[in-house]
Design a protein around this motif. Structure first.
Motif, PDB file in Angstrom:
ATOM      1  N   ARG A 205       0.876  11.648  11.818  1.00 25.95           N
ATOM      2  CA  ARG A 205       1.507  12.364  10.517  1.00 25.95           C
ATOM      3  C   ARG A 205       2.317  13.414  10.778  1.00 25.95           C
ATOM      4  NH1 ARG A 205      -2.884  12.345   5.548  1.00 25.95           N
ATOM      5  NH2 ARG A 205      -2.836  10.269   4.958  1.00 25.95           N
ATOM      6  N   LYS A 206       2.151  14.278  11.680  1.00 22.87           N
ATOM      7  CA  LYS A 206       2.886  15.409  12.023  1.00 22.87           C
ATOM      8  C   LYS A 206       4.149  14.809  12.728  1.00 22.87           C
ATOM      9  CE  LYS A 206      -1.124  18.084  13.131  1.00 22.87           C
ATOM     10  NZ  LYS A 206      -2.117  18.417  14.443  1.00 22.87           N
ATOM     11  N   LYS A 207       3.977  13.641  13.184  1.00 21.45           N
ATOM     12  CA  LYS A 207       5.297  12.949  13.859  1.00 21.45           C
ATOM     13  C   LYS A 207       6.020  12.253  12.777  1.00 21.45           C
ATOM     14  CE  LYS A 207       2.969  13.043  18.405  1.00 21.45           C
ATOM     15  NZ  LYS A 207       2.448  12.070  19.478  1.00 21.45           N
ATOM     16  N   GLY A 208       5.499  12.040  11.519  1.00 17.24           N
ATOM     17  CA  GLY A 208       6.510  11.681  10.544  1.00 17.24           C
ATOM     18  C   GLY A 208       6.019   9.967  10.681  1.00 17.24           C
ATOM     19  N   ARG A 209       4.840   9.676  11.233  1.00 14.98           N
ATOM     20  CA  ARG A 209       4.262   8.342  11.209  1.00 14.98           C
ATOM     21  C   ARG A 209       3.257   8.127  10.179  1.00 14.98           C
ATOM     22  NH1 ARG A 209       3.661   5.681  17.067  1.00 14.98           N
ATOM     23  NH2 ARG A 209       2.914   3.896  15.537  1.00 14.98           N
ATOM     24  N   TYR A 210       3.026   7.285   9.421  1.00 11.89           N
ATOM     25  CA  TYR A 210       2.387   7.076   8.227  1.00 11.89           C
ATOM     26  C   TYR A 210       1.190   6.183   8.333  1.00 11.89           C
ATOM     27  CZ  TYR A 210       4.579  11.106   6.602  1.00 11.89           C
ATOM     28  OH  TYR A 210       5.079  12.551   6.635  1.00 11.89           O
ATOM     29  N   LEU A 211       0.125   6.190   9.145  1.00 13.66           N
ATOM     30  CA  LEU A 211      -0.944   5.207   9.086  1.00 13.66           C
ATOM     31  C   LEU A 211      -1.737   5.447   7.823  1.00 13.66           C
ATOM     32  CD1 LEU A 211       0.363   5.029  12.011  1.00 13.66           C
ATOM     33  CD2 LEU A 211      -1.887   4.692  12.707  1.00 13.66           C
ATOM     34  N   GLY A 212      -2.568   4.285   7.619  1.00 12.46           N
ATOM     35  CA  GLY A 212      -3.514   4.390   6.596  1.00 12.46           C
ATOM     36  C   GLY A 212      -4.715   3.542   6.640  1.00 12.46           C
ATOM     37  N   ILE A 213      -5.848   3.952   6.387  1.00 12.93           N
ATOM     38  CA  ILE A 213      -7.094   3.140   6.383  1.00 12.93           C
ATOM     39  C   ILE A 213      -7.555   2.626   5.115  1.00 12.93           C
ATOM     40  CG2 ILE A 213      -8.726   5.027   6.704  1.00 12.93           C
ATOM     41  CD1 ILE A 213      -9.918   3.225   8.934  1.00 12.93           C
ATOM     42  N   GLY A 214      -7.903   1.435   4.975  1.00 12.18           N
ATOM     43  CA  GLY A 214      -8.563   0.954   3.830  1.00 12.18           C
ATOM     44  C   GLY A 214      -9.924   0.251   3.853  1.00 12.18           C
ATOM     45  N   PHE A 215     -10.729   0.667   2.908  1.00  9.62           N
ATOM     46  CA  PHE A 215     -11.759   0.117   2.885  1.00  9.62           C
ATOM     47  C   PHE A 215     -12.476  -1.010   1.822  1.00  9.62           C
ATOM     48  CE2 PHE A 215     -12.131   3.901   5.157  1.00  9.62           C
ATOM     49  CZ  PHE A 215     -12.934   3.427   6.286  1.00  9.62           C
ATOM     50  N   SER A 216     -13.086  -1.829   1.990  1.00 10.48           N
ATOM     51  CA  SER A 216     -13.648  -2.731   1.078  1.00 10.48           C
ATOM     52  C   SER A 216     -14.903  -3.250   1.168  1.00 10.48           C
ATOM     53  CB  SER A 216     -12.689  -3.964   0.791  1.00 10.48           C
ATOM     54  OG  SER A 216     -12.967  -4.996   0.029  1.00 10.48           O
ATOM     55  N   THR A 217     -15.868  -2.776   0.344  1.00  7.93           N
ATOM     56  CA  THR A 217     -17.135  -2.936   0.484  1.00  7.93           C
ATOM     57  C   THR A 217     -17.730  -3.950  -0.691  1.00  7.93           C
ATOM     58  OG1 THR A 217     -17.866  -0.871  -0.354  1.00  7.93           O
ATOM     59  CG2 THR A 217     -18.088  -0.782   2.040  1.00  7.93           C
ATOM     60  N   TYR A 218     -17.511  -5.193  -0.350  1.00  5.53           N
ATOM     61  CA  TYR A 218     -17.680  -6.028  -1.472  1.00  5.53           C
ATOM     62  C   TYR A 218     -18.823  -6.828  -1.620  1.00  5.53           C
ATOM     63  CZ  TYR A 218     -17.391  -9.915   1.557  1.00  5.53           C
ATOM     64  OH  TYR A 218     -17.692 -10.909   2.615  1.00  5.53           O
ATOM     65  N   VAL A 219     -19.015  -7.459  -2.557  1.00  3.73           N
ATOM     66  CA  VAL A 219     -20.062  -8.120  -2.937  1.00  3.73           C
ATOM     67  C   VAL A 219     -19.615  -9.438  -3.953  1.00  3.73           C
ATOM     68  CG1 VAL A 219     -21.168  -7.162  -4.973  1.00  3.73           C
ATOM     69  CG2 VAL A 219     -22.575  -8.826  -3.746  1.00  3.73           C
ATOM     70  N   GLU A 220     -19.770 -10.601  -3.711  1.00  5.16           N
ATOM     71  CA  GLU A 220     -19.394 -11.623  -4.772  1.00  5.16           C
ATOM     72  C   GLU A 220     -20.393 -12.936  -4.952  1.00  5.16           C
ATOM     73  OE1 GLU A 220     -16.383 -14.081  -3.254  1.00  5.16           O
ATOM     74  OE2 GLU A 220     -17.414 -14.617  -1.517  1.00  5.16           O
ATOM     75  N   LEU A 221     -20.299 -13.307  -6.318  1.00  6.10           N
ATOM     76  CA  LEU A 221     -20.918 -14.193  -6.915  1.00  6.10           C
ATOM     77  C   LEU A 221     -20.659 -15.570  -6.367  1.00  6.10           C
ATOM     78  CD1 LEU A 221     -21.936 -14.197 -10.662  1.00  6.10           C
ATOM     79  CD2 LEU A 221     -20.978 -16.260  -9.401  1.00  6.10           C
ATOM     80  N   CYS A 222     -21.626 -16.364  -5.593  1.00  7.99           N
ATOM     81  CA  CYS A 222     -21.063 -17.571  -5.139  1.00  7.99           C
ATOM     82  C   CYS A 222     -22.386 -18.715  -5.396  1.00  7.99           C
ATOM     83  CB  CYS A 222     -20.922 -17.379  -3.571  1.00  7.99           C
ATOM     84  SG  CYS A 222     -19.128 -16.630  -3.185  1.00  7.99           S
ATOM     85  N   GLY A 223     -22.103 -19.836  -4.938  1.00  5.83           N
ATOM     86  CA  GLY A 223     -23.028 -21.043  -4.684  1.00  5.83           C
ATOM     87  C   GLY A 223     -23.328 -21.258  -6.120  1.00  5.83           C
ATOM     88  N   LEU A 224     -22.365 -21.602  -7.067  1.00  5.45           N
ATOM     89  CA  LEU A 224     -22.624 -22.110  -8.324  1.00  5.45           C
ATOM     90  C   LEU A 224     -23.453 -23.271  -8.385  1.00  5.45           C
ATOM     91  CD1 LEU A 224     -18.838 -21.715  -9.650  1.00  5.45           C
ATOM     92  CD2 LEU A 224     -20.729 -19.968  -9.689  1.00  5.45           C
TER      93      LEU A 224
END
Lengths: 784, 172
Positions: free
Chosen positions: A442-461
């Motif tokens: 960031r100090k060098k003007g480069r912008y990295l980002g990290i993103g999280f997704s802690t998911y759960v989903e309903l399946c097996g209908l």
């Protein structure tokens, strides 16, 4: 046992595809075949003043031209299939062809049958339709306003339903230490399997038998509905799904074109083929998502989340499609609190008609939208209290001791270890290292980002009693028949209908382990309503969790009988037998043995069976699960945003998924990869765009950005395995995990990269233009 | 409609074919509907998806944008000519062994495009393979296993060349 379950077994289905011997609907060629083409409405909303088909009928190759008027009282309209109760649903059924009015661009107006493909297309050009254009409403929020255009005159405010199963009192939010609110737009998507929809129909005027080959994820549902629409007995209508070139939900739907193809085949007494072209697919096959989701999250400054309130305005398009009412309500609403231990949840969904293509299920169906809003709001909450998003997640994720877990939306999450999946993903990404690197760059003007997704989903209908209670017009059980032939070859019949997920192999792997016969001797049959009595198809990651479970139970029944025969032949009790690698042997006399294959012959010849035993070696099982299954995991995405251009560079993508027991890790990995590609596609590129006149401006692959190989990073995958207690295989369902998890992981990463610029929320797709514009507006806050 | 058919003569998978076709007929339709070579698929109508890719005189082309009359005198290779179950082409082996396909619809076109890539670049990097896949769309795999499949095929070709065995379908 041979232990083939759990191994990276090469797929049985591949040889036919890699040698060009796949058998897709358009590959079917019958003697006397004719070809259909559809004239579609160029207007989003118009009165049909007149249709002149005379010139088209003069075309020497043309056999027939049908209009909506021609079909009145000859075919029924095509209904929705999920009448969600308690929401005053006003469902509008689709006429086979528009009669007085067209409701969206692409709605069928006339159906031409000609002797060859090109002539059918030529004849369409010869039909003269006079339209009187009507005012158009495209946006679902606009459509709800008083006095606006009505898509259907008898539906006030265009509101098809209003569903509000739970609510949270205002006081909870008024008294909360922290409340974050955000509106999220789930843009409209187009499923785009590489094979478009297609149908071939053949009628036998002597017997009255109709065969309809079509691109179906659930041929029995299509049979049930089309039989009614066409006035044919279910026993006389055979629906066959041959090889299917991907579905992703788009081939669940019950449509008009397939029914029209069958109608024409009967009317003209000749085979008819209809193949959708890609441009038609964009206009006429169900779209997906298109929801405006307002979220409020209440919590405390220590990071505890206490209540969530969600309002979803869903654009249904011009009709309530097959699963159209269930996707934004049940599938979305039940998962609103995500993987978090939040005690209060309020959900409200309004389904709205507009002059657009109907929306329906698309990979994940409701769950990606649910995961997106909760995973995004968690990040905004973390940001508002100055806490690391990982810490907020760790604090609120449902702990493993709490399973089975009763959610605030009334779901019982079957099993899970959410913290473990998060921990493994954090190790893979080396979070602390990343944070240091991010700071330095960031100090060098480069912008990295990290993103999280802690998911759960309903399946097996899913449990049939739940299907019934929620208005689904079918059951959600599954059935399988396991037939062992005299040679020991095995045929498995399943009511599910895979279309690329590899169940010919994974189901066969299960049989290998049960019987000890070679993989090559097992055939898995599906997709034919005459061969399989009833089944409910493939969607909602139900194929293995429900269909595979039925298969395992049927196989156990076969095995039990085989063992009885083996005991009889070896003159001992069943308890005194061993079974290993396909061989029954006496425990006391190991050299005294019978192979499973020998027993197959004995059973089928029936020369010497135990007293009273029926001949044959075959069993059927019906499995109705007691609950859904709930796959979960953590996905992490790292991006770099070029703040000069708005371009997003995907640097890393890590997926730790728990889909219960793995039958074929290679196939599971493939499913994860494909799902993530589609999820990233939604996050960054894909979007169906209408202009104010209701014209679909993203109507080809030239205008709708599909993920291509060079757009995507290498995906790093890992699995944890927490068996599900609701089926005998302990499996959960893998096909939708990536599509559910990826959009928030990617968007959270981009937002994390843009944090120094004060940009907190942008809607998908995060095109360079959108990011660049946001930076122009906010960018002055930080020197870049 | 009123235009007369024309005679076209070309080789498909090593077999000479003479056909009478409408001048406007697309090669993909001729291959599929008239010659019964249904392995080549149609996925779009804008030449974006590459499911219809075949080789014409050793170059991968999208057969949905080629008129049949344009291949007069040419040598056309479709997936059916790539290899047999008894003798799979290395690219076919690669796709099978590395799970480079799911629904299999785009696969014939993708394999042909990748044979073309390997002809000109026998040892491509992941990056080069992904670039080489620019002309095709796969909705199922997320491409990673396709990349692995192509690398595997490259290795098999290199090994077969060491043994001086020419793989089927190479060049024209």
């Amino acid at each position: 046992m041979n232990g083939m379950v759990g191994t990276r077994t090469k797929r049985k289905e591949d040889p036919r595809f890699i040698t060009g011997n796949g058998h897709f609907t358009d590959d079917i060629h019958l003697p006397g075949m004719t070809y259909a083409a559809m004239l579609r409405s160029p207007h989003a909303h118009a009165r049909i003043v007149s249709i002149d088909v005379s010139e088209a009928l003069q075309h020497p190759q043309v056999l027939a031209v049908y209009t909506g008027q021609d079909l009145l009282n000859k075919m029924k309209s095509v209904p929705t299939y999920w009448y969600v109760p308690g929401c005053n649903l006003i469902a509008k059924d689709r006429n086979p062809l528009a009669i007085d009015k067209t409701h969206y661009v692409g709605e069928g107006v006339a159906f031409v049958i000609a002797k060859d493909r090109y002539s059918a297309r030529d004849a369409i050009e010869l039909i003269e339709v006079i339209y009187e254009e009507l005012p158009v409403v495209v946006n679902h929020e606009d459509a709800m306003e008083e006095g606006t255009v009505l898509v259907h005159e008898d539906v006030p405010n265009n509101i098809a339903f209003h569903w509000k199963p739970t609510s949270v009192p205002d006081e909870v939010f008024e008294q909360a230490e922290v409340v974050v609110k955000q509106r999220f737009i789930e843009q409209r998507l187009i499923p785009n399997p590489m094979e478009t929809r297609a149908a071939v129909a053949q009628y036998n005027a002597g017997s009255g038998d109709m065969t309809l080959w079509c691109t179906s994820q659930n041929p029995h549902i299509h049979r049930n509905v089309y039989a009614d629409v066409l006035g044919i007995s279910e026993a006389k209508l055979r629906v066959i799904s041959p090889d299917i070139g991907g579905g992703f939900g788009a081939k669940i739907g019950v449509y008009t074109e397939e029914a029209l193809t069958a109608y024409a085949a009967r009317d003209l007494n000749c085979p008819v083929k209809w193949i959708e072209d890609r441009h038609e697919h964009f206009m006429a096959t169900n779209h997906a998502r298109d929801e405006i989701i307002d979220v409020e999250l209440a919590g405390q400054k220590d990071g505890t989340m206490t209540a969530i309130r969600v309002r979803n305005i869903a654009n249904l398009g011009a009709y309530v499609s097959t699963m159209g009412a269930a996707v934004p309500t049940l599938c979305f609403g039940l998962m609103a609190p995500g993987a978090y231990d939040i005690s209060l949840a309020g959900v409200e969904v309004i389904g709205v008609y507009t002059n657009t293509t109907p929306t329906d299920a698309y990979r994940g169906a409701g769950k990606p939208e649910a995961a997106y809003q909760i995973e995004r709001i968690v990040d905004l909450f973390a940001d508002s209290i100055g806490m690391d998003p990982v810490e907020v997640r760790k604090k609120n994720l449902i702990s493993k001791e709490k399973f089975p877990y009763n959610s605030a939306m009334g779901c019982v999450y079957d099993s899970g270890n959410y913290h473990e999946a998060l921990d493994i993903a954090l190790q893979m990404v080396q979070y602390e290292e990343f944070l240091k690197q991010q700071e330095e760059l960031r100090k060098k003007g480069r912008y990295l980002g990290i993103g999280f997704s802690t998911y759960v989903e309903l399946c097996g209908l899913g449990p049939s009693k739940v299907a019934g209670a929620t208005g689904f017009q079918g059951g959600l059980w599954e059935n399988a028949t396991v037939r062992v032939h005299p040679t020991g070859a095995v045929t498995v019949f399943t009511g599910t209908c895979p279309h690329g997920q590899g169940e010919e192999t994974t189901f066969a792997q299960i049989i290998v382990d049960k019987f000890g016969v070679p993989l090559e001797s097992i055939e898995v049959i599906y997709g034919d309503t005459q061969i399989i009595a009833q089944g409910w198809g493939t969607y909602g990651s139900r194929t293995t969790a429900v269909g595979g479970a039925a298969l395992a139970i049927a196989a156990d029944r076969v095995f039990a009988k085989a063992k009885k025969i083996a005991a009889h032949e070896l003159e001992v009790s069943e308890d005194e037998l061993n079974f290993e690698r396909g061989v029954f042997s006496r425990k006391d006399l190991p050299e005294s043995k019978r192979t499973f294959i020998e027993i197959a012959k004995s059973a089928n010849m029936s020369w010497n069976l135990p007293e009273g035993m029926e001949p044959g070696l075959e069993a059927q099982a019906f499995f109705d699960p007691e609950n859904f299954v709930f796959p979960f995991g953590t996905h992490i995405c790292i991006v770099e945003v070029d703040v000069k251009t708005g371009t997003i560079n995907l640097q890393r993508y890590i997926a730790v998924d728990d889909v219960g027991n793995l039958i074929n890790p290679m196939v599971a990995e493939g499913q994860v990869h494909g799902g993530i590609a589609q999820g990233i596609g939604q996050a960054l590129w894909e979007s169906a765009v209408y202009n104010e006149q209701g014209q679909l401006v993203s109507g080809t692959f030239m205008d709708y950005t599909m993920p291509k190989a060079r757009f995507l990073p290498k995906i790093e995958t890992a699995f944890t395995q927490t068996p599900s207690p609701v089926n005998p295989l302990g499996v959960k369902g893998v096909g939708e995990t990536g599509t559910t998890a990826a959009p928030p992981a990617v968007v959270n990463a981009v937002m994390n990269a843009l944090q120094p610029f004060g940009i907190k929320a942008l809607d998908m797709p995060l095109t360079p233009e959108k990011v660049w514009k946001a930076l122009q507006k906010e960018g002055t806050k930080v020197d870049s | 409609m009123a235009v007369e058919n024309v005679n076209v003569s070309f080789s498909v998978n090593g077999v000479q074919k003479c056909s009478s076709v409408e001048p406007r007929k697309l090669l993909v339709h001729h291959l599929r509907d008239d010659l019964g070579l249904t392995g080549t698929h149609i996925g779009c109508d804008t030449s974006q998806c590459g499911a219809c890719t075949v080789m014409v005189n050793g170059e991968a082309v999208k057969s949905c944008t080629v008129l049949t009359v344009q291949v007069e005198g040419s040598q056309v290779l479709t997936v059916e000519g790539l290899g047999t179950m008894q003798q799979l082409h290395p690219i076919q082996k690669g796709f099978w062994e590395e799970h480079g396909l799911q629904c299999g619809f785009c696969t014939p076109g993708v394999m042909i495009a990748m044979v073309n890539l390997l002809d000109s670049n026998p040892n491509p990097t992941d990056e080069e393979i992904r670039d080489g896949l620019e002309g095709v769309i796969c909705r199922c795999t997320g491409y990673q296993h396709i990349v692995n499949a192509v690398k595997h095929a490259a290795q098999l070709i290199a090994e077969s060349k060491k043994l001086e065995i020419m793989p089927i379908g190479e060049g024209s």
